[in-house]
Design a protein around this motif. Structure first.
Motif, mmCIF file in Angstrom:
data_model
loop_
_atom_site.group_PDB
_atom_site.id
_atom_site.type_symbol
_atom_site.label_atom_id
_atom_site.label_comp_id
_atom_site.label_asym_id
_atom_site.label_seq_id
_atom_site.Cartn_x
_atom_site.Cartn_y
_atom_site.Cartn_z
ATOM 1 N N LEU A 160 0.856 -1.182 0.000
ATOM 2 C CA LEU A 160 0.000 0.000 0.000
ATOM 3 C C LEU A 160 0.891 1.230 0.000
ATOM 4 O O LEU A 160 1.661 1.443 0.937
ATOM 5 C CB LEU A 160 -0.899 0.007 1.236
ATOM 6 C CG LEU A 160 -1.671 1.300 1.535
ATOM 7 C CD1 LEU A 160 -2.663 1.611 0.422
ATOM 8 C CD2 LEU A 160 -2.372 1.208 2.884
ATOM 9 N N ILE A 161 0.833 2.018 -1.054
ATOM 10 C CA ILE A 161 1.567 3.283 -1.086
ATOM 11 C C ILE A 161 0.787 4.323 -0.290
ATOM 12 O O ILE A 161 -0.414 4.503 -0.492
ATOM 13 C CB ILE A 161 1.793 3.751 -2.529
ATOM 14 C CG1 ILE A 161 2.840 2.867 -3.222
ATOM 15 C CG2 ILE A 161 2.251 5.208 -2.570
ATOM 16 C CD1 ILE A 161 3.091 3.224 -4.672
ATOM 17 N N LEU A 162 1.484 4.992 0.619
ATOM 18 C CA LEU A 162 0.901 6.071 1.419
ATOM 19 C C LEU A 162 1.798 7.289 1.241
ATOM 20 O O LEU A 162 2.914 7.316 1.764
ATOM 21 C CB LEU A 162 0.807 5.660 2.883
ATOM 22 C CG LEU A 162 0.228 6.682 3.857
ATOM 23 C CD1 LEU A 162 -1.221 6.995 3.515
ATOM 24 C CD2 LEU A 162 0.347 6.180 5.292
ATOM 25 N N THR A 163 1.332 8.279 0.498
ATOM 26 C CA THR A 163 2.204 9.372 0.091
ATOM 27 C C THR A 163 1.423 10.671 -0.036
ATOM 28 O O THR A 163 0.192 10.658 -0.157
ATOM 29 C CB THR A 163 2.874 9.029 -1.262
ATOM 30 O OG1 THR A 163 3.730 10.097 -1.674
ATOM 31 C CG2 THR A 163 1.829 8.800 -2.341
ATOM 32 N N ALA A 164 2.158 11.785 -0.050
ATOM 33 C CA ALA A 164 1.537 13.077 -0.282
ATOM 34 C C ALA A 164 1.373 13.367 -1.776
ATOM 35 O O ALA A 164 0.699 14.332 -2.147
ATOM 36 C CB ALA A 164 2.378 14.184 0.367
ATOM 37 N N ARG A 165 1.997 12.565 -2.621
ATOM 38 C CA ARG A 165 1.931 12.790 -4.062
ATOM 39 C C ARG A 165 0.575 12.343 -4.598
ATOM 40 O O ARG A 165 0.235 11.159 -4.532
ATOM 41 C CB ARG A 165 3.054 12.021 -4.760
ATOM 42 C CG ARG A 165 4.448 12.458 -4.304
ATOM 43 C CD ARG A 165 5.521 11.656 -4.998
ATOM 44 N NE ARG A 165 6.850 12.003 -4.504
ATOM 45 C CZ ARG A 165 7.969 11.426 -4.904
ATOM 46 N NH1 ARG A 165 7.915 10.467 -5.822
ATOM 47 N NH2 ARG A 165 9.133 11.798 -4.401
ATOM 48 N N ASP A 166 -0.175 13.301 -5.135
ATOM 49 C CA ASP A 166 -1.554 13.006 -5.508
ATOM 50 C C ASP A 166 -1.856 13.192 -6.987
ATOM 51 O O ASP A 166 -3.016 13.146 -7.392
ATOM 52 C CB ASP A 166 -2.511 13.879 -4.693
ATOM 53 C CG ASP A 166 -2.293 15.369 -4.913
ATOM 54 O OD1 ASP A 166 -1.343 15.735 -5.633
ATOM 55 O OD2 ASP A 166 -3.075 16.163 -4.346
ATOM 56 N N SER A 167 -0.842 13.361 -7.817
ATOM 57 C CA SER A 167 -1.106 13.538 -9.248
ATOM 58 C C SER A 167 -1.449 12.192 -9.884
ATOM 59 O O SER A 167 -1.039 11.129 -9.394
ATOM 60 C CB SER A 167 0.102 14.139 -9.953
ATOM 61 O OG SER A 167 1.150 13.201 -10.043
#
Length: 223
Positions: free
Chosen positions: A78-85
């Motif tokens: 599960l990727i959990l990141t601030a990158r939302d593009s």
């Protein structure tokens, strides 16, 4: 459930570890990509899933994920990141992630998504695990024997869930103890045997088989 959390923001990482612990998800936490690769190379067999940030020091999350998949890692990620593009989401999923969440994310949603990923990885599409006359519901931490609800302690439930997820397969003593106590240990020498004894009393003497010197196994429905 035991997961590897890869997060370089220390206050956030601590908050995620603490919050998920309250939701019965135990985290082993590393802060950079190099440490993540080392943990996956040596400890993947004792993990249920990975929660991975993308912006990491040492080695990027995408590089860690791509390398791990190339080396045969089959754990849900599960990727959990601030990158939302859209580009980042597509890149993460194409690199081998099973799911993608954008920070800030509700801890309950993180835990629910991890449970769903682990169920699918183990071949259990339903929210309830069942083997013979024993059933468990990981989300609510409830257990049943012959349709009657049985009260299990937290440790007992963790062990029963791990064995049911791998029904018909031997789960080593080390794997069970790591799931119960994490990398830092903390188990007394006979603690696991005590929990196994209690589980057999509550869920049936034939629910768990002992393979001496190796570990334990929940027999499949057809065994």
């Amino acid at each position: 459930m035991r997961v590897l959390l890869v997060e370089d923001d220390k206050p956030l990482g601590q908050a995620v570890c603490d919050g998920l612990a309250d939701l019965d998800v135990r985290c082993e936490w590393v802060c950079d990509g190099v440490a993540a690769e080392a943990a996956l190379a040596t400890d993947a067999q004792s993990l249920d899933a990975v929660v991975l940030d993308l912006g990491l020091p040492g080695r990027s999350g995408l590089a860690v994920l791509s390398s791990a998949r190339a080396n045969g890692l089959r754990l849900p990620v599960l990727i959990l990141t601030a990158r939302d593009s859209a580009e980042d989401i597509v890149a993460g999923l194409d690199a081998g992630a099973d799911d993608y969440l954008v920070k800030p994310a509700d801890l309950r949603e993180i835990a629910a998504r991890l449970r769903a990923l682990v169920r699918r990885a183990a071949g259990h599409a339903q929210a309830r695990l069942a083997c013979r006359d024993v059933a468990l519901e990981p989300a609510s931490r409830r257990a049943w024997k012959d349709g009657a609800e049985v009260e299990l302690s937290g440790r007992e439930f963790d062990i029963a869930e791990l064995l049911l997820r791998h029904a018909g397969q031997v789960v080593t003593r080390e794997r069970i103890e790591q799931a119960m106590y994490g990398w830092d240990g903390g188990a007394e020498s006979n603690a696991l045997e005590v929990h196994i004894h209690h589980l057999r009393r509550k869920l049936g003497a034939d629910f768990i088989r002992t393979l001496r010197g190796i570990g334990y196994m929940a027999a499949r429905n057809d065994a």
